[in-house]
Design a protein around this motif. Structure first.
Motif, mmCIF file in Angstrom:
data_model
loop_
_atom_site.group_PDB
_atom_site.id
_atom_site.type_symbol
_atom_site.label_atom_id
_atom_site.label_comp_id
_atom_site.label_asym_id
_atom_site.label_seq_id
_atom_site.Cartn_x
_atom_site.Cartn_y
_atom_site.Cartn_z
ATOM 1 N N PHE A 123 121.108 112.191 10.758
ATOM 2 C CA PHE A 123 120.079 112.226 9.715
ATOM 3 C C PHE A 123 118.727 112.630 10.284
ATOM 4 O O PHE A 123 118.019 113.472 9.714
ATOM 5 C CB PHE A 123 119.990 110.853 9.040
ATOM 6 N N LEU A 124 118.366 112.058 11.423
ATOM 7 C CA LEU A 124 117.076 112.386 12.030
ATOM 8 C C LEU A 124 117.009 113.853 12.427
ATOM 9 O O LEU A 124 115.967 114.501 12.278
ATOM 10 C CB LEU A 124 116.815 111.500 13.250
ATOM 11 N N SER A 170 116.437 115.821 9.351
ATOM 12 C CA SER A 170 115.070 115.610 8.870
ATOM 13 C C SER A 170 114.103 116.511 9.612
ATOM 14 O O SER A 170 113.195 117.107 9.005
ATOM 15 C CB SER A 170 114.644 114.155 9.067
ATOM 16 N N GLU A 196 114.501 120.033 8.399
ATOM 17 C CA GLU A 196 113.848 120.221 7.096
ATOM 18 C C GLU A 196 112.368 120.497 7.296
ATOM 19 O O GLU A 196 111.812 121.441 6.726
ATOM 20 C CB GLU A 196 114.026 118.954 6.247
ATOM 21 N N LEU A 237 111.739 123.944 8.627
ATOM 22 C CA LEU A 237 111.895 124.991 7.616
ATOM 23 C C LEU A 237 110.729 125.012 6.641
ATOM 24 O O LEU A 237 110.342 126.070 6.133
ATOM 25 C CB LEU A 237 113.209 124.802 6.851
ATOM 26 N N LEU A 238 110.141 123.842 6.397
ATOM 27 C CA LEU A 238 109.050 123.782 5.423
ATOM 28 C C LEU A 238 107.705 124.200 6.008
ATOM 29 O O LEU A 238 106.924 124.872 5.357
ATOM 30 C CB LEU A 238 108.920 122.369 4.848
ATOM 31 N N PHE A 252 103.374 114.660 4.591
ATOM 32 C CA PHE A 252 102.535 114.807 5.764
ATOM 33 C C PHE A 252 101.132 115.123 5.267
ATOM 34 O O PHE A 252 100.938 116.151 4.607
ATOM 35 C CB PHE A 252 103.029 115.949 6.660
ATOM 36 N N LYS A 300 97.601 116.639 5.153
ATOM 37 C CA LYS A 300 96.997 117.816 5.790
ATOM 38 C C LYS A 300 95.575 117.967 5.291
ATOM 39 O O LYS A 300 95.251 117.502 4.200
ATOM 40 C CB LYS A 300 97.773 119.086 5.405
ATOM 41 N N LEU A 329 101.821 118.230 2.784
ATOM 42 C CA LEU A 329 103.179 118.746 2.722
ATOM 43 C C LEU A 329 104.096 117.635 2.208
ATOM 44 O O LEU A 329 104.452 116.720 2.938
ATOM 45 C CB LEU A 329 103.639 119.205 4.119
ATOM 46 N N PHE A 369 107.527 116.194 1.092
ATOM 47 C CA PHE A 369 108.923 116.570 1.360
ATOM 48 C C PHE A 369 109.936 115.675 0.665
ATOM 49 O O PHE A 369 111.144 115.866 0.817
ATOM 50 C CB PHE A 369 109.191 116.609 2.869
ATOM 51 N N ASP A 384 112.443 107.787 10.027
ATOM 52 C CA ASP A 384 112.333 108.226 11.414
ATOM 53 C C ASP A 384 111.681 107.119 12.238
ATOM 54 O O ASP A 384 112.178 106.731 13.294
ATOM 55 C CB ASP A 384 111.486 109.497 11.498
ATOM 56 N N SER A 439 104.802 121.916 -3.364
ATOM 57 C CA SER A 439 104.937 121.675 -1.932
ATOM 58 C C SER A 439 106.387 121.334 -1.585
ATOM 59 O O SER A 439 106.936 121.842 -0.607
ATOM 60 C CB SER A 439 104.007 120.531 -1.526
ATOM 61 N N TYR A 440 107.004 120.510 -2.406
ATOM 62 C CA TYR A 440 108.397 120.095 -2.154
ATOM 63 C C TYR A 440 109.349 121.278 -2.131
ATOM 64 O O TYR A 440 110.276 121.320 -1.326
ATOM 65 C CB TYR A 440 108.826 119.090 -3.225
ATOM 66 N N ILE A 441 109.136 122.251 -3.007
ATOM 67 C CA ILE A 441 110.033 123.404 -2.992
ATOM 68 C C ILE A 441 109.544 124.497 -2.038
ATOM 69 O O ILE A 441 110.176 125.545 -1.921
ATOM 70 C CB ILE A 441 110.309 123.968 -4.403
ATOM 71 N N GLY A 442 108.443 124.240 -1.362
ATOM 72 C CA GLY A 442 108.031 125.101 -0.260
ATOM 73 C C GLY A 442 107.104 126.243 -0.635
ATOM 74 O O GLY A 442 107.062 127.254 0.059
#
Lengths: 188, 188
Positions: free
Chosen positions: A131-132, A135, A138, A141-142, B59, B61, B66, B68, B81, B171-174
Motif C-alpha cells: 500500500f505504501l 501511495s 500515486e 504521478l500527480l 499536501f 502548497k 494537492l 489526493f 504512511d 486537484s484530485y483528478i490531476g
DNA sequence: CGCCGAGTTGAACTGAATCAAGAAACGTGG
DNA sequence: CCACGTTTCTTGATTCAGTTCAACTCGGCG
C-alpha cells in the motif's frame, strides 16, 4: 530459498516450525524470457518470490502495452488484484529475462493464514508495504513531471535503464517512447 | 459505533470478546469544518472511523494544495504512511464538514494485534483493500484522460460533486480548476 | 453594503501525443 | 559468423490537452 525467509523476517521473526510449514508448500518454477507467468483472463493462483530474473506487469493493448510495474530479484510478485479477489486478471505478467520463482498457491497460503500464528501478521505487514509503495507512486504521478519521474527512476535503479527496453520504462512513467527519447536527450 | 463492527465484519466475523476489547479502546472526537485532524509534520497516532462528515487528504502548497483523497461517512481514515511507519506526516487531513470520528491509538491497535486472534487477519484484509484501491487509482491516472476521470468520479459518487469545492476535485483528478471548468462545460 | 473566495472565461504558451520516417540494435536461420 | 528481417530507438513536424496569467461574475458572510 533462504532469501524468502530473510525477506519475510523483515516483517517479523518466524519460528522454525512456521517456516517449515510455509516452505513445505513452495514450488520452484522457471520461465524463459518473454514467457508469461500470468495471462489476462486467468485467475491468479500464486504468490511468487523471485529468486532470479526480472518481470514486468502490464495491460496488453493493441498498439502499446501499458506497463505499470517491474519486479526484481528477491521481491514478491503476483497478479494481486486477481489473487486477492479471485476474479480473472485484467493484466499480464511477463518474464523480461529467464526467471526462477518459488511460489505458493492461494489455497496453501490461506492454510497458512489459518494454521500459523504469524501468517496474518506477516501478511498484514506485507500488504501495508504494498500500500505504501502504491501511495508514493500515486503522488509521483500527480505531482511530478515525466522528466522528474525519469530522473528519480534513474537514481533509484540505474540498472533498470540498462536492462529494460525503454518503451516499457516510458509507459511506466506515463509517456510515449518518443517523449522519453527527447527527455533523455535533454538530460544526458 | 456499531457501524464500525459492521465494517470490520465485512472482513471477518468477530467474537463479542474481540469486539469488546477493540471498542473499549475507542475514543470519540468531533472536528469543526476546516479543522485539521492531522497536520503536516505531526506523527499520526490514530486510526479513525468516520461516523459523520467528510474529509480530504492533501499536501499543502503555497499556491494550490494537492488533494489526493476524500473520505466519507462509514470509512476509516488515517495518515496511513505516518501511522504505519511512525515518521512525521507529509500531508494533512482536514474536515470538509463537521465531522465525528471514533479513533484508536497506534499503541492500542498494536495491543489488539498482539492480544486478539482476529486482529491481524482483519488488519491484513483492510490493508489489502487499501492496496487494491490505490492500484485502481494508479491505473486511472495512467490510462484515462482528465475528462474520463471526472466522468467516472461523477458516476461513482454524484454527491461528491455537490458537496465538495470543485478546486479540490480538480486537484484530485490531476488538473487545474480552470481545466475542470472547461471539461464541465463540455460534459453537462 | 462591500469584501473575499470560488468558479468561469479568454488568450497565449507548453509538454506531450500523434503521425511519419529513418537509424541502430537484436535475433534467427543459413 | 554473417545477412536479413524485425524490433527498438531517435528525430522532425504537427496537433492537442492542459497550464498559466489575467479579468470578470457570482454567492455568501462579516
Amino acid at each position: 530459498m533462504h532469501q524468502i525467509r530473510k525477506y519475510l523476517e523483515t516483517f517479523s521473526p518466524m519460528r522454525n516450525s512456521d517456516w517449515d510449514y510455509y516452505s513445505s508448500k513452495l514450488q520452484c518454477v522457471t520461465f524463459q524470457k518473454k514467457e508469461l507467468l500470468l495471462k489476462k483472463g486467468q485467475t491468479e493462483n500464486f504468490l511468487s518470490f523471485v529468486e532470479e530474473g526480472t518481470l514486468r506487469m502490464y495491460f496488453p493493448k493493441i498498439e502499446n502495452d501499458l506497463t505499470f510495474g517491474f519486479v526484481f530479484k528477491n521481491q514478491f510478485i503476483s497478479g494481486y488484484d486477481s489473487f486477492l479477489t479471485q476474479v480473472p486478471c485484467t493484466y499480464q505478467i511477463e518474464a523480461l529475462s529467464k526467471t526462477t520463482v518459488w511460489r505458493i498457491s492461494h489455497a496453501d497460503l490461506n492454510d497458512i493464514y489459518t494454521n500459523t500464528e504469524i501468517g496474518n501478521e506477516i501478511g498484514r505487514k506485507n500488504a501495508e508495504r504494498l500500500f505504501l509503495i502504491k501511495s508514493s507512486r500515486e503522488l509521483s504521478l500527480l505531482e511530478l513531471t515525466a522528466k522528474e519521474r525519469y530522473q528519480n527512476l534513474f537514481s533509484e535503479r540505474p540498472q533498470l535503464i540498462k536492462e529494460i527496453p525503454l518503451k516499457y520504462i516510458a509507459s511506466y512513467i506515463g509517456i510515449t517512447p518518443q517523449a522519453l527519447s527527447r527527455i533523455r536527450r535533454q538530460v544526458s
